[in-house]
Design a protein around this motif. Sequence first.
Motif, mmCIF file in Angstrom:
data_model
loop_
_atom_site.group_PDB
_atom_site.id
_atom_site.type_symbol
_atom_site.label_atom_id
_atom_site.label_comp_id
_atom_site.label_asym_id
_atom_site.label_seq_id
_atom_site.Cartn_x
_atom_site.Cartn_y
_atom_site.Cartn_z
ATOM 1 N N SER A 283 0.859 -1.186 0.000
ATOM 2 C CA SER A 283 0.000 0.000 0.000
ATOM 3 C C SER A 283 0.892 1.231 0.000
ATOM 4 N N ASP A 284 0.292 2.389 0.160
ATOM 5 C CA ASP A 284 1.064 3.632 0.204
ATOM 6 C C ASP A 284 1.606 3.816 1.624
ATOM 7 N N TYR A 285 2.809 3.336 1.834
ATOM 8 C CA TYR A 285 3.411 3.415 3.168
ATOM 9 C C TYR A 285 3.629 4.854 3.618
ATOM 10 N N PHE A 286 3.790 5.775 2.681
ATOM 11 C CA PHE A 286 3.940 7.181 3.080
ATOM 12 C C PHE A 286 2.664 7.704 3.733
ATOM 13 N N TYR A 287 1.532 7.186 3.328
ATOM 14 C CA TYR A 287 0.271 7.557 3.976
ATOM 15 C C TYR A 287 0.066 6.733 5.248
ATOM 16 N N ASP A 288 0.262 5.430 5.136
ATOM 17 C CA ASP A 288 -0.027 4.519 6.246
ATOM 18 C C ASP A 288 0.763 4.836 7.512
ATOM 19 N N TYR A 289 2.032 5.173 7.359
ATOM 20 C CA TYR A 289 2.896 5.386 8.519
ATOM 21 C C TYR A 289 3.014 6.852 8.937
ATOM 22 N N PHE A 290 2.325 7.731 8.246
ATOM 23 C CA PHE A 290 2.387 9.161 8.548
ATOM 24 C C PHE A 290 1.325 9.504 9.581
ATOM 25 N N ASN A 291 1.764 9.830 10.782
ATOM 26 C CA ASN A 291 0.854 10.171 11.877
ATOM 27 C C ASN A 291 1.331 11.428 12.594
ATOM 28 N N PRO A 292 1.203 12.575 11.928
ATOM 29 C CA PRO A 292 1.700 13.823 12.521
ATOM 30 C C PRO A 292 0.897 14.222 13.754
ATOM 31 N N LYS A 293 1.596 14.855 14.680
ATOM 32 C CA LYS A 293 0.970 15.389 15.903
ATOM 33 C C LYS A 293 1.078 16.907 15.866
ATOM 34 N N ARG A 294 -0.020 17.564 16.127
ATOM 35 C CA ARG A 294 -0.018 19.029 16.111
ATOM 36 C C ARG A 294 0.836 19.602 17.235
ATOM 37 N N ARG A 295 1.564 20.642 16.895
ATOM 38 C CA ARG A 295 2.309 21.425 17.877
ATOM 39 C C ARG A 295 1.364 22.565 18.266
ATOM 40 N N GLN A 296 0.546 22.334 19.286
ATOM 41 C CA GLN A 296 -0.554 23.237 19.622
ATOM 42 C C GLN A 296 -0.099 24.677 19.813
ATOM 43 N N GLY A 297 1.084 24.854 20.359
ATOM 44 C CA GLY A 297 1.589 26.214 20.564
ATOM 45 C C GLY A 297 1.653 27.004 19.272
ATOM 46 N N MET A 298 2.030 26.350 18.178
ATOM 47 C CA MET A 298 2.092 27.050 16.893
ATOM 48 C C MET A 298 0.691 27.408 16.393
ATOM 49 N N TYR A 299 -0.262 26.534 16.630
ATOM 50 C CA TYR A 299 -1.633 26.853 16.248
ATOM 51 C C TYR A 299 -2.150 28.050 17.048
ATOM 52 N N ASP A 300 -1.758 28.130 18.307
ATOM 53 C CA ASP A 300 -2.145 29.277 19.141
ATOM 54 C C ASP A 300 -1.523 30.565 18.618
ATOM 55 N N VAL A 301 -0.263 30.500 18.199
ATOM 56 C CA VAL A 301 0.414 31.681 17.643
ATOM 57 C C VAL A 301 -0.301 32.139 16.378
ATOM 58 N N ILE A 302 -0.685 31.202 15.530
ATOM 59 C CA ILE A 302 -1.387 31.566 14.298
ATOM 60 C C ILE A 302 -2.734 32.215 14.609
ATOM 61 N N GLU A 303 -3.445 31.672 15.571
ATOM 62 C CA GLU A 303 -4.719 32.302 15.971
ATOM 63 C C GLU A 303 -4.499 33.735 16.433
ATOM 64 N N LYS A 304 -3.415 33.969 17.171
ATOM 65 C CA LYS A 304 -3.098 35.315 17.650
ATOM 66 C C LYS A 304 -2.793 36.246 16.478
ATOM 67 N N ILE A 305 -2.014 35.763 15.516
ATOM 68 C CA ILE A 305 -1.693 36.571 14.334
ATOM 69 C C ILE A 305 -2.973 36.929 13.587
ATOM 70 N N LYS A 306 -3.828 35.956 13.389
ATOM 71 C CA LYS A 306 -5.077 36.193 12.678
ATOM 72 C C LYS A 306 -5.981 37.156 13.439
ATOM 73 N N SER A 307 -5.956 37.084 14.774
ATOM 74 C CA SER A 307 -6.797 37.984 15.582
ATOM 75 C C SER A 307 -6.377 39.443 15.427
ATOM 76 N N LYS A 308 -5.152 39.665 14.968
ATOM 77 C CA LYS A 308 -4.649 41.033 14.728
ATOM 78 C C LYS A 308 -4.933 41.481 13.300
ATOM 79 N N GLY A 309 -5.657 40.653 12.524
ATOM 80 C CA GLY A 309 -6.071 41.035 11.180
ATOM 81 C C GLY A 309 -5.124 40.631 10.068
ATOM 82 N N TYR A 310 -4.117 39.831 10.375
ATOM 83 C CA TYR A 310 -3.176 39.398 9.349
ATOM 84 C C TYR A 310 -3.642 38.095 8.704
ATOM 85 N N ARG A 311 -3.329 37.961 7.433
ATOM 86 C CA ARG A 311 -3.629 36.744 6.691
ATOM 87 C C ARG A 311 -2.471 35.768 6.896
#
Length: 181
Positions: A58-86
Amino acid sequence: MCTDTNVTDDICKKLNLSKKEFLNFLTQDNLRKIQTGEINAEELWKSFSENSGLTVESDYFYDYFNPKRRQGMYDVIEKIKSKGYRVVLGTNTIDSHYQKHTNNGDYDIFEKVYPSNLIGYAKPDPNFLQYILKAENVEAENAVFVDDSAENINSANLLGIHTILFDSFENVKNKIDLLIE
């Protein structure tokens, strides 16, 4: 944005190959081609099977790919967006990983995603960033690029883009806070 993105060790274990053997059978040319969308996963694994004599189930690149979110970076992006930036994402990826991230909702935080496998260019090629700047209708001096590769940062600097090298989460967070405040 994510951790646990390396699949090579698991695939090598599954196929009973060393990393060197695995990469030799994949070929650098095919890795470049899959990253820029010139070939898809099925074509890559077919070539791999022909080169190695191994059957890929099968497609082992899909099967074995299990990324974990770095929540802190998602929080930083939310903060940037809250200031009106794209906030957009330019990522070197392959179709298997792009699909997994899409299925996981990992890209939902971004206004737009520019994956190398769909736009036909990959970092550090300057065309990758120029493509995004043109699509976003943004001048280089009005853009900020964050990346964990010095080579990619250098490419962006040559275009006049403001850059932040991701060397630690705290450093990136602090630099972004300075920019948006």
